[in-house]
Motif scaffolding. Structure first.
Motif, PDB file in Angstrom:
ATOM      1  N   GLU A 216      -3.150   3.878   8.948  1.00  0.00           N
ATOM      2  CA  GLU A 216      -2.083   4.589   8.244  1.00  0.00           C
ATOM      3  C   GLU A 216      -0.938   3.633   7.876  1.00  0.00           C
ATOM      4  OE1 GLU A 216      -3.298   5.464  11.157  1.00  0.00           O
ATOM      5  OE2 GLU A 216      -4.363   7.356  10.795  1.00  0.00           O
ATOM      6  N   ARG A 217      -0.618   2.740   8.794  1.00  0.00           N
ATOM      7  CA  ARG A 217       0.442   1.778   8.511  1.00  0.00           C
ATOM      8  C   ARG A 217       0.017   0.816   7.404  1.00  0.00           C
ATOM      9  NH1 ARG A 217       2.769  -2.856  12.616  1.00  0.00           N
ATOM     10  NH2 ARG A 217       4.245  -3.794  11.163  1.00  0.00           N
ATOM     11  N   SER A 218      -1.219   0.369   7.460  1.00  0.00           N
ATOM     12  CA  SER A 218      -1.711  -0.537   6.422  1.00  0.00           C
ATOM     13  C   SER A 218      -1.722   0.137   5.057  1.00  0.00           C
ATOM     14  CB  SER A 218      -3.127  -1.010   6.785  1.00  0.00           C
ATOM     15  OG  SER A 218      -3.114  -1.734   7.988  1.00  0.00           O
ATOM     16  N   ASN A 219      -2.126   1.405   5.028  1.00  0.00           N
ATOM     17  CA  ASN A 219      -2.102   2.136   3.766  1.00  0.00           C
ATOM     18  C   ASN A 219      -0.677   2.273   3.241  1.00  0.00           C
ATOM     19  OD1 ASN A 219      -4.868   2.493   3.655  1.00  0.00           O
ATOM     20  ND2 ASN A 219      -4.823   4.519   4.593  1.00  0.00           N
ATOM     21  N   ARG A 220       0.263   2.436   4.171  1.00  0.00           N
ATOM     22  CA  ARG A 220       1.665   2.551   3.759  1.00  0.00           C
ATOM     23  C   ARG A 220       2.150   1.242   3.142  1.00  0.00           C
ATOM     24  NH1 ARG A 220       5.434   5.320   1.373  1.00  0.00           N
ATOM     25  NH2 ARG A 220       7.539   4.849   2.118  1.00  0.00           N
ATOM     26  N   VAL A 221       1.734   0.109   3.725  1.00  0.00           N
ATOM     27  CA  VAL A 221       2.087  -1.194   3.156  1.00  0.00           C
ATOM     28  C   VAL A 221       1.575  -1.295   1.726  1.00  0.00           C
ATOM     29  CG1 VAL A 221       1.663  -3.680   3.298  1.00  0.00           C
ATOM     30  CG2 VAL A 221       2.193  -2.385   5.378  1.00  0.00           C
ATOM     31  N   LEU A 222       0.320  -0.910   1.516  1.00  0.00           N
ATOM     32  CA  LEU A 222      -0.244  -0.923   0.167  1.00  0.00           C
ATOM     33  C   LEU A 222       0.545  -0.026  -0.773  1.00  0.00           C
ATOM     34  CD1 LEU A 222      -4.096  -0.788   0.815  1.00  0.00           C
ATOM     35  CD2 LEU A 222      -2.906  -2.562  -0.474  1.00  0.00           C
ATOM     36  N   GLU A 223       0.837   1.174  -0.317  1.00  0.00           N
ATOM     37  CA  GLU A 223       1.530   2.141  -1.169  1.00  0.00           C
ATOM     38  C   GLU A 223       2.893   1.623  -1.597  1.00  0.00           C
ATOM     39  OE1 GLU A 223       2.915   6.845  -1.110  1.00  0.00           O
ATOM     40  OE2 GLU A 223       2.099   5.905   0.695  1.00  0.00           O
ATOM     41  N   VAL A 224       3.658   1.062  -0.660  1.00  0.00           N
ATOM     42  CA  VAL A 224       4.989   0.561  -0.982  1.00  0.00           C
ATOM     43  C   VAL A 224       4.909  -0.620  -1.943  1.00  0.00           C
ATOM     44  CG1 VAL A 224       7.018  -0.603  -0.022  1.00  0.00           C
ATOM     45  CG2 VAL A 224       6.035   1.380   1.154  1.00  0.00           C
ATOM     46  N   ARG A 225       3.995  -1.545  -1.667  1.00  0.00           N
ATOM     47  CA  ARG A 225       3.901  -2.740  -2.519  1.00  0.00           C
ATOM     48  C   ARG A 225       3.465  -2.396  -3.930  1.00  0.00           C
ATOM     49  NH1 ARG A 225       3.251  -7.640   0.395  1.00  0.00           N
ATOM     50  NH2 ARG A 225       3.035  -8.668  -1.624  1.00  0.00           N
ATOM     51  N   ILE A 226       2.664  -1.351  -4.085  1.00  0.00           N
ATOM     52  CA  ILE A 226       2.153  -0.979  -5.411  1.00  0.00           C
ATOM     53  C   ILE A 226       3.117  -0.056  -6.147  1.00  0.00           C
ATOM     54  CG2 ILE A 226       0.304   0.225  -6.650  1.00  0.00           C
ATOM     55  CD1 ILE A 226      -1.598  -0.728  -4.398  1.00  0.00           C
ATOM     56  N   SER A 227       3.541   1.012  -5.497  1.00  0.00           N
ATOM     57  CA  SER A 227       4.326   2.044  -6.182  1.00  0.00           C
ATOM     58  C   SER A 227       5.754   1.617  -6.471  1.00  0.00           C
ATOM     59  CB  SER A 227       4.329   3.330  -5.362  1.00  0.00           C
ATOM     60  OG  SER A 227       4.963   3.133  -4.113  1.00  0.00           O
ATOM     61  N   SER A 228       6.263   0.618  -5.739  1.00  0.00           N
ATOM     62  CA  SER A 228       7.652   0.200  -5.953  1.00  0.00           C
ATOM     63  C   SER A 228       7.825  -0.694  -7.173  1.00  0.00           C
ATOM     64  CB  SER A 228       8.168  -0.535  -4.708  1.00  0.00           C
ATOM     65  OG  SER A 228       7.427  -1.731  -4.487  1.00  0.00           O
ATOM     66  N   GLN A 229       6.732  -1.102  -7.794  1.00  0.00           N
ATOM     67  CA  GLN A 229       6.803  -2.001  -8.950  1.00  0.00           C
ATOM     68  C   GLN A 229       7.009  -1.220 -10.241  1.00  0.00           C
ATOM     69  OE1 GLN A 229       7.029  -5.147  -8.324  1.00  0.00           O
ATOM     70  NE2 GLN A 229       6.435  -4.961  -6.159  1.00  0.00           N
ATOM     71  N   THR A 230       7.798  -1.790 -11.128  1.00  0.00           N
ATOM     72  CA  THR A 230       8.076  -1.118 -12.400  1.00  0.00           C
ATOM     73  C   THR A 230       7.186  -1.619 -13.529  1.00  0.00           C
ATOM     74  OG1 THR A 230       9.820  -2.741 -12.877  1.00  0.00           O
ATOM     75  CG2 THR A 230      10.465  -0.701 -11.755  1.00  0.00           C
ATOM     76  N   ARG A 231       6.439  -2.678 -13.274  1.00  0.00           N
ATOM     77  CA  ARG A 231       5.530  -3.209 -14.287  1.00  0.00           C
ATOM     78  C   ARG A 231       4.109  -3.215 -13.746  1.00  0.00           C
ATOM     79  NH1 ARG A 231       7.924  -8.891 -16.330  1.00  0.00           N
ATOM     80  NH2 ARG A 231       5.664  -9.201 -16.375  1.00  0.00           N
ATOM     81  N   ALA A 232       3.159  -2.976 -14.658  1.00  0.00           N
ATOM     82  CA  ALA A 232       1.756  -2.892 -14.257  1.00  0.00           C
ATOM     83  C   ALA A 232       1.277  -4.198 -13.629  1.00  0.00           C
ATOM     84  CB  ALA A 232       0.888  -2.529 -15.451  1.00  0.00           C
ATOM     85  N   ASP A 233       1.641  -5.342 -14.214  1.00  0.00           N
ATOM     86  CA  ASP A 233       1.152  -6.608 -13.667  1.00  0.00           C
ATOM     87  C   ASP A 233       1.729  -6.880 -12.284  1.00  0.00           C
ATOM     88  OD1 ASP A 233       3.659  -6.925 -14.823  1.00  0.00           O
ATOM     89  OD2 ASP A 233       3.320  -9.040 -15.334  1.00  0.00           O
ATOM     90  N   PHE A 234       2.967  -6.435 -12.046  1.00  0.00           N
ATOM     91  CA  PHE A 234       3.553  -6.602 -10.719  1.00  0.00           C
ATOM     92  C   PHE A 234       2.848  -5.704  -9.702  1.00  0.00           C
ATOM     93  CE2 PHE A 234       8.032  -8.075 -12.237  1.00  0.00           C
ATOM     94  CZ  PHE A 234       7.463  -9.241 -12.724  1.00  0.00           C
ATOM     95  N   ALA A 235       2.483  -4.491 -10.135  1.00  0.00           N
ATOM     96  CA  ALA A 235       1.755  -3.580  -9.234  1.00  0.00           C
ATOM     97  C   ALA A 235       0.406  -4.175  -8.836  1.00  0.00           C
ATOM     98  CB  ALA A 235       1.570  -2.224  -9.902  1.00  0.00           C
TER      99      ALA A 235
END
Length: 251
Positions: free
Chosen positions: A101-120
């Motif tokens: 669950e913690r690892s999934n949260r790390v993924l979610e934050v790193r992906i969803s917090s980006q405003t550009r597709a390439d950054f995600a």
């Protein structure tokens, strides 16, 4: 090949012990785990070796998994993960394992917090490197994102220069192969010699296909040694694909 519950348990325990310790697993270790005699374990290991699921390196009395053994394990994980849980007594987490669950949260934050597709996408790749210790990669159409090469080559499997060259060949041809083969499952796993290129490099390629507005051939995944924590890595790669699909649909 049909295995008994004890044979399955021994095979899975060898795979998990080897993933953790990177050394061949001996009968004494398994005898303690399964609470049977070393002679009983050696007899079962001999049968597993006959079936082609484990092998004995010439320098050790212990056994290591083969590609066929890993494939049996991965298929069981994919089809019936409870089976893996039930046949290995006193299973333990890898020392660097984090609750999923913690690892999934790390993924979610790193992906969803980006405003550009390439950054995600880069966030997803970098997170997989951090969470799995493997090389992370993503391909969107003709564009390939890759990170973690140095980390991959710190693994003990890659002290052999010939194996490093085989991995490099695989990486050089990865994007065109993915474009041509177009693996269609949500999670695609190619173990050792199953890889169409770099067959002798003893690596596993685990990739998730996901929908993207930028390409109908979008993948996220990792490349690492065949010796790894498949349950954890498969879960993370699958989740990264799901999260990227969601994030890119609203960019």
């Amino acid at each position: 090949m049909s295995l008994t519950k004890r044979q399955e348990g021994i095979l899975f325990a060898i795979i998990e012990e080897y993933a953790e310790l990177a050394t061949p697993v001996g009968s004494v270790t398994l005898a303690k785990l399964f609470d049977v005699s070393s002679a009983t374990i050696r007899a079962e290991m001999a049968r597993l070796e006959e079936y082609g699921y484990i092998a004995q390196p010439h320098t050790s009395a212990g056994r290591v998994p083969t590609d066929a053994g890993y494939r049996y394990y991965v298929n069981t994980l994919s089809e019936n993960p409870e089976e893996v849980e039930s046949v290995v007594p006193l299973r333990r987490e890898m020392p660097d394992d984090r609750p999923i669950e913690r690892s999934n949260r790390v993924l979610e934050v790193r992906i969803s917090s980006q405003t550009r597709a390439d950054f995600a996408i880069r966030g997803a790749v970098d997170s997989l490197v951090e969470l799995t210790g493997n090389l992370g990669l993503a391909t969107i159409g003709d564009q390939l994102y890759m990170s973690g090469i140095a980390r991959l080559f710190t693994q003990p499997e890659f002290l052999d220069n010939q194996r490093v060259q085989s991995v490099a060949k695989l990486l050089d041809n990865l994007e065109p192969w993915l474009r041509e083969a177009a693996p269609g499952q949500p999670l695609n796993i190619f173990i050792g010699q199953e890889n169409p290129i770099g067959k002798t490099s003893q690596v596993s390629l685990i990739v998730s296909r996901f929908r993207s507005p930028y390409s109908d051939r979008s993948y996220i995944g990792v490349l690492g040694p065949t010796r790894q924590n498949y349950a954890r890595v498969m879960s993370l790669v699958r989740q990264a694909g799901v999260m990227l699909e969601k994030a890119l649909s609203i960019k």
